[in-house]
Design a protein around this motif. Structure first.
Motif: not given
Length: 331
Positions: A84-94, A99-107
């Protein structure tokens, strides 16, 4: 076709722990690879539920001692999102995406697309998804084609939509096959070509796509590019309907209502059309209204007819509002 389920994997948040984790052992706390392995193992045990606070602490420490590890950051971001920590998750995915990680780019792209809080969000979604599409992900190629077709986050460009749908079909993506067939059938972004549309629809239909099955049934009913064949249309509508696809259910119901390709059966007609109407299909709702209005296989019921006509009218069905007025109601 629609947007695909998020595939989660993620990254780092602010305020990472720098000291040893209680109960983790000093040796493990100083071993980046051991911490990494422990984090991923713990997260694999909670893939479908929120991560425990101690697991998040462990993974934040693992990320802190493995700073270049974008994949690990994606695991953490996924856990944050599930918790449920969407803002922190968004920052982390960004961070992982940058860094070029495709799974993160997709999500990340799918998250921006789902949120759609602003035009900037949707534009960022398209940009990240394009990077993943360029890398060969057929699911994202199909999504990107849809964005270009509808002008979401990018300027509408049917030709570019066709390009991405075509690339996705190389991998056998049934949604892309169906979408490209639609463009061929209607001459959108490329020349009208019913034969190409039929070939693509058939390929997707044979793989079980209910959307393609319904479209193929419609082509056979209309005889567009093929000889009209009501039996073949019935076969494809039935396959689609049995998978629960509302347009296929409605169309099969109408065949039973009219006795077209099947023996007329008002009870089966009502059953199939009702299933589609309850699922929210506006044409089925209008058809069910007509069944109630005329008492076709069921007792005539003007109140029920009005109710179903109103539902269809609320979704913009042509003619449903007029039917409501004809029966003395207001849409």
């Amino acid at each position: 076709m629609g947007v695909a389920r998020l595939r989660l994997a993620g990254l780092l948040a602010a305020g990472l722990m720098t000291g040893p984790l209680a109960g983790s052992g000093a040796a493990q706390a100083q071993d980046p690879q051991a911490l990494r392995a422990a984090c991923i193992t713990a997260l694999k045990d909670t893939l479908d539920k929120p991560a425990k606070p101690e697991t998040l602490d462990l993974c934040e420490l693992a990320v802190a001692v493995n700073p270049p590890d974008a994949e690990l950051k994606s695991w953490l971001a996924a856990a944050l999102l599930r918790s449920g920590q969407e803002d922190r998750a968004l920052e982390a995915f960004l961070t992982a995406a940058q860094a070029g990680y495709l799974d993160a780019q997709k999500t990340l792209g799918l998250m921006y697309l789902r949120q759609g809080r602003s035009g900037a969000d949707v534009a960022q979604a398209a940009a990240w998804l394009r990077a993943v599409a360029e890398a060969g992900d057929s699911e994202v190629q199909n999504i990107l084609g849809t964005l270009y077709l509808k002008g979401i986050g990018v300027a509408a460009d049917p030709g570019e939509a066709a390009h991405w749908f075509r690339r996705a079909t190389v991998s056998g993506n049934t949604d892309a096959q169906t979408n490209l067939a639609y463009l061929h059938l209607n001459g959108i972004g490329l020349p009208r070509d019913p034969a190409a549309a039929i070939s693509l629809y058939r390929a997707a239909a044979k793989q079980g796509s209910p959307i393609a099955q319904t479209a193929l049934g419609g082509i056979y009913i209309q005889g567009d590019g093929v000889e009209r064949d009501v039996d073949e249309a019935t076969r494809w509508f039935r396959l689609s309907a049995e998978q629960g696809w509302p347009p296929g259910q409605n169309n099969l119901g109408m065949l039973y209502l009219d006795g077209l390709g099947v023996e007329r059966d008002l009870a089966l007609a009502e059953q199939w059309i009702r299933r589609a109407a309850v699922a929210g299909h506006p044409h089925a709702q209008a058809n069910l209204g007509q069944i109630y209005e005329k008492g076709l296989g069921i007792p005539q019921d003007t109140a029920q007819a009005l109710a179903w006509y109103r539902r269809a009218a609320a979704q913009g069905h042509p003619g449903a509002a007029e039917s409501v007025r004809r029966l003395g109601g207001t849409p």
